[in-house]
Design a protein around this motif. Structure first.
Motif, PDB file in Angstrom:
ATOM      1  N   THR A  54       0.808  -1.227   0.000  1.00 45.43           N
ATOM      2  CA  THR A  54       0.000   0.000   0.000  1.00 45.43           C
ATOM      3  C   THR A  54       0.842   1.278   0.000  1.00 45.43           C
ATOM      4  O   THR A  54       0.420   2.283  -0.536  1.00 45.43           O
ATOM      5  CB  THR A  54      -0.937   0.052   1.225  1.00 45.43           C
ATOM      6  OG1 THR A  54      -0.217  -0.387   2.357  1.00 45.43           O
ATOM      7  CG2 THR A  54      -2.146  -0.810   1.015  1.00 45.43           C
ATOM      8  N   HIS A  55       2.022   1.239   0.629  1.00 38.96           N
ATOM      9  CA  HIS A  55       2.766   2.501   0.718  1.00 38.96           C
ATOM     10  C   HIS A  55       3.520   2.832  -0.565  1.00 38.96           C
ATOM     11  O   HIS A  55       4.150   3.865  -0.651  1.00 38.96           O
ATOM     12  CB  HIS A  55       3.689   2.516   1.926  1.00 38.96           C
ATOM     13  CG  HIS A  55       4.738   1.452   1.897  1.00 38.96           C
ATOM     14  ND1 HIS A  55       4.440   0.128   2.049  1.00 38.96           N
ATOM     15  CD2 HIS A  55       6.070   1.523   1.716  1.00 38.96           C
ATOM     16  CE1 HIS A  55       5.547  -0.576   1.966  1.00 38.96           C
ATOM     17  NE2 HIS A  55       6.552   0.246   1.765  1.00 38.96           N
ATOM     18  N   PHE A  56       3.442   1.951  -1.558  1.00 40.08           N
ATOM     19  CA  PHE A  56       4.041   2.294  -2.852  1.00 40.08           C
ATOM     20  C   PHE A  56       3.003   2.833  -3.833  1.00 40.08           C
ATOM     21  O   PHE A  56       3.333   3.145  -4.967  1.00 40.08           O
ATOM     22  CB  PHE A  56       4.736   1.078  -3.482  1.00 40.08           C
ATOM     23  CG  PHE A  56       6.076   0.813  -2.888  1.00 40.08           C
ATOM     24  CD1 PHE A  56       6.832   1.861  -2.351  1.00 40.08           C
ATOM     25  CD2 PHE A  56       6.605  -0.466  -2.858  1.00 40.08           C
ATOM     26  CE1 PHE A  56       8.075   1.625  -1.787  1.00 40.08           C
ATOM     27  CE2 PHE A  56       7.852  -0.707  -2.298  1.00 40.08           C
ATOM     28  CZ  PHE A  56       8.584   0.342  -1.764  1.00 40.08           C
ATOM     29  N   LEU A  57       1.757   2.906  -3.414  1.00 39.92           N
ATOM     30  CA  LEU A  57       0.711   3.405  -4.315  1.00 39.92           C
ATOM     31  C   LEU A  57       0.817   4.922  -4.442  1.00 39.92           C
ATOM     32  O   LEU A  57       1.269   5.607  -3.529  1.00 39.92           O
ATOM     33  CB  LEU A  57      -0.661   3.036  -3.761  1.00 39.92           C
ATOM     34  CG  LEU A  57      -0.962   1.557  -3.554  1.00 39.92           C
ATOM     35  CD1 LEU A  57      -2.340   1.390  -2.948  1.00 39.92           C
ATOM     36  CD2 LEU A  57      -0.865   0.797  -4.856  1.00 39.92           C
ATOM     37  N   SER A  58       0.345   5.439  -5.563  1.00 43.98           N
ATOM     38  CA  SER A  58       0.267   6.889  -5.709  1.00 43.98           C
ATOM     39  C   SER A  58      -0.953   7.381  -4.952  1.00 43.98           C
ATOM     40  O   SER A  58      -1.809   6.597  -4.531  1.00 43.98           O
ATOM     41  CB  SER A  58       0.118   7.249  -7.180  1.00 43.98           C
ATOM     42  OG  SER A  58      -1.185   6.932  -7.621  1.00 43.98           O
ATOM     43  N   GLY A  59      -1.034   8.682  -4.782  1.00 47.31           N
ATOM     44  CA  GLY A  59      -2.162   9.249  -4.041  1.00 47.31           C
ATOM     45  C   GLY A  59      -3.507   8.828  -4.606  1.00 47.31           C
ATOM     46  O   GLY A  59      -4.419   8.450  -3.874  1.00 47.31           O
TER      47      GLY A  59
END
Lengths: 234, 308, 261, 308
Positions: free
Chosen positions: B169-174
């Motif tokens: 999840t923390h590699f997703l874009s906004g």
């Protein structure tokens, strides 16, 4: 930081967290005004060398990497926040994993003691966990003794080729237990029994707090392992 | 962002197969039934701050409601009250005709019916990867693992984000985070979804995507309540606008009536929608004929269509 | 939201000089701990109550709620101090066990009550500081005591970051709760550990972002900021010092039954 | 929000006394001089991701520039390059005619000239209270304590937030945090200010406040570069729009020309500004006379004024 440094850094955070969440409950903070003044001073003085060493050690580390200042502060804040969050119906009424030992392996026991004493000071002022006169005693048990034991146990288990999760579990729960032993010791020393003396008294305190602390230590150990597993998947 | 280029195509029909199964009643039937009824709701924080005062609201099934008002006016508190996270200090909330109960079962039922998509996805997403994240809600509903898996897959497909399934999840874009945050809630198949400023801080591409998605949800019969600051959007989208300030409901009315009220606009710092400005100007200039009961188009696009 | 912090900023005593508040609070704290006298404890308890509630205008109910926080520890440990375990026959025996007795003596009871009251009074001294003096002011006082600069910097940063992370942490807990993440104990443990893990990741990301923005404002290793606090007003500080000393002397001569410690 | 009600009054004149001292040159003189010249700028992250590719830009003194483009297109990276936080992998940046040097003095000088207001104030504010926070920048410039104190006071006054001076940062509302974040930068008296989506996640009241402030800064002769997703706003405000996608500059031109380009709009996901739509429609309907070189009004308000 270079790519490799970053990798080492992240890895060390993982390791640190594994033993870092030295589980301490608010019930084990010795409250304000509970210890006689001479004992307050004594425990405070005992902490001093660790704190002085901590200042030097932090300064030295900052020279190499300025960014660490913010990481140090975040680690401190993280430890505090875990004990301050309102979590609906969790393990027990007053159990929080606190990360005072989180930095023990990352930044050394000195730096941990320094960050720990600041966190404990804030816990006293903002949450009424612990107190000002008992700051020295609490720092010694939670920010110095507990983390050091966790650290040593973790290293020991790994050296004996034990599984990492076992090491984490043992480090977390035994670190918790040791904090509770030290706290009992502090209370027992201050309030010796009428006839049995200091040791009876220590035994008494250990017996009474065992009811809450031993199950909590186990729960905290499990919680820490789950946290590490969760963190590893990030 | 390749994945999203397909999205605007002819997918709309396929998209909510997932939801259609559940909401097989035709939309027109649903409209009009009371979904949520709030009576005399008061909420006070621990420190004594009054966050909501005498809120009375009735929300019908399938309605599109925009909640407007300055930050700190009580919108988020209202959302959390509706979802049972905050227990009202006073007053009552009825959902589907039954009063909300605050025991374990009551809350479970409530949270299955009403879902919240929070403003900042960083404060909502907590799992390591997207699949885990979306499965969290359905798992807690106590569904079978297989059912949960199906639901997650199906939501991922509906939002065209299958390729994100295993992504941390923390590699997703906004924008992707926002999509996952919405998927989180859709996987629980709620009847009402509360969106807290869903397009804040998104780029125009993802804003459009989210807006389209909201429209599809509404078409599928879901009751949608959106907190927003965008007058143009509220004018175009909402059936009704509720204006909140300092914890009180100032007005609940159709967009046109709300925005035509100059005093209210000033008081609640609402901007006049562009289309209303333009419409009034064109009426004045006699370019548009004014009838006795003038109905302003909902958006500049509609106005332009009308002119042509 | 941390309530003590909030009360500190809304207290009517907030604007009073932090030096004199600290002097008074810590002075009384020491008197409590040194005297261990029931009368002194009661007096200090009442003085602090009056200062915080009547003059500082903190709601009485909120103050009561604060007083309950240390009760668990206090009750458990005081019971431990009062009751002895052993074989003494002469004492007032309460329970007989296989190996011995649990009993209390007059002395242990007196000591227990003393301890209870004086600790409670010291807690009110701590609360006096906590709910009238914002942390920023306290750090400022510590700064003028010439603590190492790095300690002061860390204190300021940690204080700020606490609220930054608390907001995120609370928001995550609420979001989990909305999706039934705390419906039973097993789910709670899982949700809590997930929250703890993600909070750590967020803390790391925040540190990175903040460092970036600090660099863009010219940070080069020396964290220098100016603060607004005024120097201690000497007369006020002298008055507070005098009051505290006087209190101490009165306690020592008229009430003091200083235990041998 | 009482404090802010005064703000919209007649304060504009008084507001930038602070800045006027510094920028005593009349605005017209400044316009046209080159402020920043970027040649062939490339930036590659440690992990190999190319964030900027062959960026060539010239920015003049006093210009109002809007940077548009999807999230992740490289806007933030460009900002951090301009400010010297990132060192370009290739290419050069000249500020005021001198190339940027990356030693201590060079960076100090650069950061005095160019300031960044970050999108999320929570990623910018690190101090425990407002006064400390704002004093950080000027202190880093190596100014005397007294000078710093004066600057902070003066900035607080300019933004009408003196009452926040002793407030701890965590008690500020979102809008107030933004104001303090801007004050942070103003206290360093930069010649160029880069705003990263300054109104994202603000309510309309605070958005308006920030937009007014930006206008005042521009009037005071400061070069302002804004990243924004709001086509209407960019159309109304900017002298020039730079469109970035995938690290490349697609176009740099006047708002009207940018938005009239249908292909570009599609490619970079730019919405057509309402005013342009309306203007074209009115031209088509022959309500507005079309000249050979039609200039579209900047906003709906202007269009309406023109019609009246």
């Amino acid at each position: 930081m270079s790519k490799r440094q970053k990798l080492v850094f992240r890895a060390s955070i993982l390791v640190a967290l594994s033993l870092g969440i030295a589980p301490v409950t608010s019930a084990m903070h010795i409250m304000e005004g509970y210890l006689p003044l001479s004992y307050c001073v004594m425990w405070g003085v005992l902490c001093l060398p660790f704190l002085v060493y901590g200042v030097f050690s932090i300064k030295k580390q900052l020279k190499d990497n300025r960014r660490l200042l913010l990481i140090f502060a975040m680690v401190g804040a993280y430890a505090f926040v875990l004990s301050a969050l309102k979590i609906p119906s969790v393990t027990g009424s007053s159990s929080h994993p606190t990360g005072t030992g989180l930095s023990a392996i990352l930044f050394g026991p000195g730096a941990t003691a320094l960050i720990g004493i600041i966190v404990l000071l804030f816990q006293a002022i903002l949450l009424a966990h612990g107190g000002l006169t008992t700051l020295g005693a609490n720092t010694f048990s939670m920010a110095i003794a507990g983390p050091i034991v966790s650290f040593l146990i973790y290293k020991l288990v790994l050296k004996c080729k034990g599984s990492r999760y076992v090491a984490i579990f043992l480090a977390a729960s035994l670190g918790d237990l040791f904090t509770y032993v030290v706290t009992s010791l502090q209370l027992g020393l201050a309030f010796p029994s009428t006839d049995g003396g200091v040791f009876t008294s220590i035994g008494k305190f250990m017996g009474v707090f065992a009811v809450t602390q031993i199950p909590l230590a186990i729960i905290e150990g499990i919680l820490t392992v789950i946290v590490v597993i969760a963190l590893e998947s990030f | 962002m390749k994945e999203l280029k397909d999205y605007k195509g002819g997918h709309a029909l396929r998209t909510f197969n997932l939801l259609d199964e559940q909401y097989h009643k035709p939309v027109c039937d649903m409209h009009g039934d009371t979904m949520i009824e709030i009576k005399n709701l008061n909420y006070q924080y621990e420190d004594g701050t009054v966050a909501l005062q005498n809120v009375n609201l009735t929300i019908n099934k399938g309605e599109k409601i925009a909640i407007m008002g300055p930050n700190g006016s009580g919108k988020s508190t209202l959302f959390l009250c509706l979802n049972g996270v905050y227990k009202p200090t006073n007053g009552s909330i009825q959902v589907n005709g039954e009063p909300v109960t605050y025991n374990r079962n009551g809350l479970k039922k409530l949270r299955q019916i009403i879902g919240i998509v929070f403003q900042n996805p960083d404060n909502q997403l907590f799992s390591a990867d997207v699949f885990q994240e979306i499965s969290f809600g359905p798992m807690n509903l106590g569904l079978e693992k297989e059912v949960v898996r199906e639901r997650v897959e199906s939501v991922l497909e509906s939002l065209h984000i299958q390729h994100l399934k295993k992504r941390p999840t923390h590699f997703l874009s906004g924008g992707q985070k926002k999509q996952v945050a919405i998927a989180d809630i859709l996987a629980m198949k709620p009847e009402v979804i509360l969106f807290d400023e869903p397009t804040a801080a998104l780029d125009s591409y993802h804003s459009q995507l989210v807006n389209d998605l909201v429209d599809e949800l509404c078409e599928a019969g879901i009751t949608v309540i959106q907190a927003t600051h965008d007058s143009d959007y509220a004018m175009a989208w909402a059936d009704r606008i509720i204006v909140i300030q300092d914890g009180k409901v100032l007005v609940k009315d159709t967009p046109q009536k709300v925005f035509e009220n100059v005093e209210l606009r000033k008081k609640a710092y609402l901007e006049e929608p562009n289309v209303l400005k333009m419409y009034n100007c064109l009426c004045k200039a006699n370019i548009i004929e004014q009838t006795n009961n003038p109905i302003c188009p909902k958006s500049i696009d509609e106005l332009i269509k009308g002119l042509e | 939201m941390i309530m003590m912090d909030k009360w500190a900023y809304s207290s009517k005593l907030r604007e009073r000089n932090p030096y004199s508040k600290l002097l008074f609070g810590v002075g009384n704290l020491l008197i409590c701990v040194l005297c261990r006298s029931n009368v002194v404890s009661l007096c200090i308890f009442l003085i602090m109550l009056a200062l915080v509630v009547l003059i500082g205008k903190m709601p009485f109910r909120a103050y009561l709620r604060l007083l309950c926080i240390p009760l668990i520890f206090l009750v458990i440990s005081t019971i431990t101090v009062i009751f002895e375990v052993g074989h003494v026959e002469s004492a007032k025996i309460l329970v007989s066990l296989a190996g011995g007795h649990i009993y209390m003596t007059k002395w242990s009871l007196t000591r227990g009550i003393q301890l209870f009251l004086s600790s409670f009074a010291s807690v009110t001294c701590l609360y006096f500081l906590a709910v009238t003096t914002p942390v920023i002011d306290m750090i400022q006082v510590l700064r003028s005591l010439h603590l190492p600069k790095i300690v002061i910097e860390l204190m300021y940063l940690i204080y700020r970051f606490i609220f930054l992370l608390l907001e995120t942490g609370n928001a995550i807990v609420v979001a989990q709760d909305c999706r039934l993440g705390y419906k039973d104990r097993k789910t709670s443990v899982q949700s809590t550990s997930k929250m703890a893990a993600v909070l750590f990741v967020r803390a790391y990301q925040k540190a990175d972002a903040l460092f970036c923005s600090m660099e863009s404002r010219g940070y080069d290793g020396d964290l220098c900021v100016l603060s607004t606090i005024e120097r201690p007003r000497v007369p006020e500080v002298i008055v507070m010092l005098a009051i505290t000393l006087l209190e101490g002397i009165v306690c020592y001569y008229f009430l003091g039954n200083m235990p041998a410690i």
